[in-house]
Design a protein around this motif. Structure first.
Motif, short mmCIF file in Angstrom:
data_model
loop_
_atom_site.label_atom_id
_atom_site.label_comp_id
_atom_site.label_asym_id
_atom_site.label_seq_id
_atom_site.Cartn_x
_atom_site.Cartn_y
_atom_site.Cartn_z
N PHE A 169 44.46 28.01 44.31
CA PHE A 169 43.99 29.18 43.56
C PHE A 169 45.18 29.92 42.97
CE2 PHE A 169 42.70 33.43 42.67
CZ PHE A 169 41.45 33.26 42.10
N TYR A 203 40.25 30.34 35.87
CA TYR A 203 40.22 31.75 36.26
C TYR A 203 41.00 32.55 35.22
CZ TYR A 203 40.61 35.86 39.30
OH TYR A 203 40.53 37.13 39.83
N ARG A 249 42.60 36.12 34.11
CA ARG A 249 43.11 37.34 34.75
C ARG A 249 43.67 38.32 33.73
NH1 ARG A 249 45.18 38.96 39.65
NH2 ARG A 249 43.11 38.38 40.36
N TYR A 306 38.77 29.16 46.49
CA TYR A 306 39.64 30.27 46.86
C TYR A 306 40.06 30.15 48.32
CZ TYR A 306 41.56 34.93 47.28
OH TYR A 306 42.41 35.98 47.50
N LYS A 312 39.40 48.28 40.31
CA LYS A 312 40.12 47.03 40.60
C LYS A 312 41.58 47.28 40.26
CE LYS A 312 39.09 42.09 40.60
NZ LYS A 312 38.79 41.95 42.02
N TYR A 325 44.54 46.06 47.06
CA TYR A 325 44.89 44.74 47.61
C TYR A 325 46.13 44.88 48.49
CZ TYR A 325 41.17 43.53 44.54
OH TYR A 325 39.93 43.49 43.97
N THR A 336 38.33 40.39 50.00
CA THR A 336 38.31 40.92 48.63
C THR A 336 36.91 40.80 48.03
OG1 THR A 336 38.88 38.74 47.78
CG2 THR A 336 40.71 40.22 48.26
N MET A 337 35.91 40.67 48.90
CA MET A 337 34.53 40.42 48.40
C MET A 337 33.56 41.51 48.85
SD MET A 337 34.10 36.34 49.04
CE MET A 337 34.56 36.44 50.74
N GLY A 365 31.94 37.09 45.50
CA GLY A 365 33.03 37.51 44.62
C GLY A 365 33.25 36.45 43.55
N THR A 366 33.98 36.80 42.53
CA THR A 366 34.21 35.84 41.45
C THR A 366 34.98 34.62 41.96
OG1 THR A 366 34.20 37.53 39.77
CG2 THR A 366 35.37 35.51 39.23
N ALA A 367 36.02 34.88 42.76
CA ALA A 367 36.91 33.79 43.16
C ALA A 367 36.19 32.77 44.02
CB ALA A 367 38.13 34.36 43.87
C1 COI Z 1 37.32 37.95 43.75
O1 COI Z 1 36.58 37.74 44.70
O2 COI Z 1 37.11 37.51 42.66
C2 COI Z 1 38.51 38.74 43.97
O3 COI Z 1 38.53 39.89 43.73
C3 COI Z 1 39.66 38.02 44.51
C4 COI Z 1 40.84 38.06 43.62
C5 COI Z 1 41.61 39.33 43.80
C6 COI Z 1 41.69 36.85 43.86
#
Ligand code: COI
Length: 356
Positions: free
Chosen positions: A23, A135, A137, A167, A195, A200, A234-235, A300-302
């Motif tokens: 990732f 991904y 960013r 991830y 965000k 983090y 992070t979710m 979460g997205t990741a």
């Molecule tokens: C996500 O779940 O998409 C996140 O926020 C993780 C990302 C900071 C790597």
């Protein structure tokens, strides 16, 4: 619409085969950049070869962390087409984060168009394997040099892109989660809903402790009473209690996850009972004792959907669904990824096709 200058790379970057993707470890050939000054606003939109920036050591972002970011993905379908998943929602959330961090907002349509151009330029980097994606960013940093604590007068917006696999090392396998009663991620009135890197940074020590104890991530409780669940790692987090799907409400301390919203809308569409409400540790323990705590998962997205096998509260450990992926978790994962990879129809208009 201002023009977008494009300078193509003459030195293509090294590729990594899909099965070896982690990732965020490799980056595509190009980067999108815009700069902000008070006189000109956001300007000088350009796509350039990926490469480092040179910044004054006194640049405000290094000292006081005035920055926001986003993360969304491009997916390739079996037929080769490429879609972005809910990009406009992510760009709108970027602007919402800007508001909290005193960063001037961007023109959302301009950013979306520029990101589409960037993805099309680096389209060959979008992985061809199910479970892998590109991904994206976007990030904004304060670029003025100085040590006074105040909002910067200049900013840089940039977007980098990284072909990614899962991830978590566990992929879609259920993970073990440690409930943090020692650290807090956010409090009301703080930065929790934005965000921004500070959130983090605040999570790192708790995550390090959790990993040292053999867990994958931390479950965050509210920062005041330490009674109510908020996020996992992070979710966002969901609990199935009997026939009710529960997730923490958006009250300023958690991120308004786009995947969280997708889960809620899918669950509504399926006729499930969904509650955005406070859920206490006591209620979770009681539901577990009564056999009603059936499923737990992060969104979460990741990681998309990350099933939870075990929750450890101080000395008590709760096994969820005997450590197996639950039926709702499985269905949500399959439906979301099915929509993302074009395997099933998208009734919500979440996917934006950018290449046929
Ligand atoms: C996500 O779940 O998409 C996140 O926020 C993780 C990302 C900071 C790597």
């Amino acid at each position: 619409m201002p023009t977008l200058q494009i300078t193509r790379t003459t030195a293509p970057r090294l590729r990594v085969a899909d099965p070896d993707l982690g990732f965020g470890q490799v980056f595509t050939d190009h980067i999108l950049v815009l700069d902000y000054t008070q006189e000109a606003g956001w300007q000088n939109a350009r796509i350039e070869p990926y490469g480092p920036f040179t910044l004054d050591p006194a640049t405000l972002v290094f000292h006081y962390g005035q920055a926001v970011f986003e993360g969304f993905k491009a997916f390739r379908s079996d037929s080769g087409g490429i879609v972005l998943f809910r990009p406009a929602d992510h760009i709108a959330r970027l602007n919402a984060s800007c508001g909290r961090l005193c960063i001037p907002p961007l023109d959302e349509a301009l950013v979306l168009n520029a990101v589409k151009t960037l993805v099309r330029l680096d389209a060959d980097w979008v992985p061809r394997t199910f479970g892998c994606s590109l991904y994206i960013r976007p990030c904004i940093i304060a670029t003025e040099a100085g040590l006074g604590v105040r909002p910067s007068k200049t900013y840089r917006f940039f977007t980098i892109m990284s072909p990614v696999g899962a991830y978590y090392r566990e992929g879609f396998r259920p993970v073990r989660i440690l409930v943090s009663d020692r650290y807090a991620r956010a409090v009301k009135g703080g930065l929790g809903a934005a965000k921004t890197p500070a959130n983090y940074a605040a999570s790192l020590l708790a995550e390090q402790d959790a990993k040292a104890a053999g867990f994958t991530q931390v479950l965050w409780l509210d920062g005041v009473e330490r009674r109510y669940v908020e996020e996992v790692g992070t979710m966002n987090i969901f609990f199935r209690l009997g026939d009710e799907l529960v997730t923490a409400p958006l009250e300023g301390t958690i991120l308004a996850g786009i995947t969280r919203d997708s889960v809620i809308r899918l669950a509504h569409q399926w006729g499930l009972r969904v509650s955005e409400r406070r859920l206490s540790v006591a209620e979770i323990l009681e539901a577990h004792a009564g056999g009603r705590l059936q499923e737990v998962f992060g969104s979460g997205t990741a990681a998309v959907i990350s099933p939870v096998a075990e929750l450890r509260f101080a000395e008590r450990s709760l096994m969820i669904n005997q450590g197996r992926v639950g039926a709702w978790t499985q269905r949500l994962f399959e439906t979301l990824t099915g929509i993302q990879y074009g395997k099933i129809e998208d009734p919500f208009g979440w996917t934006l096709p950018i290449l046929p």
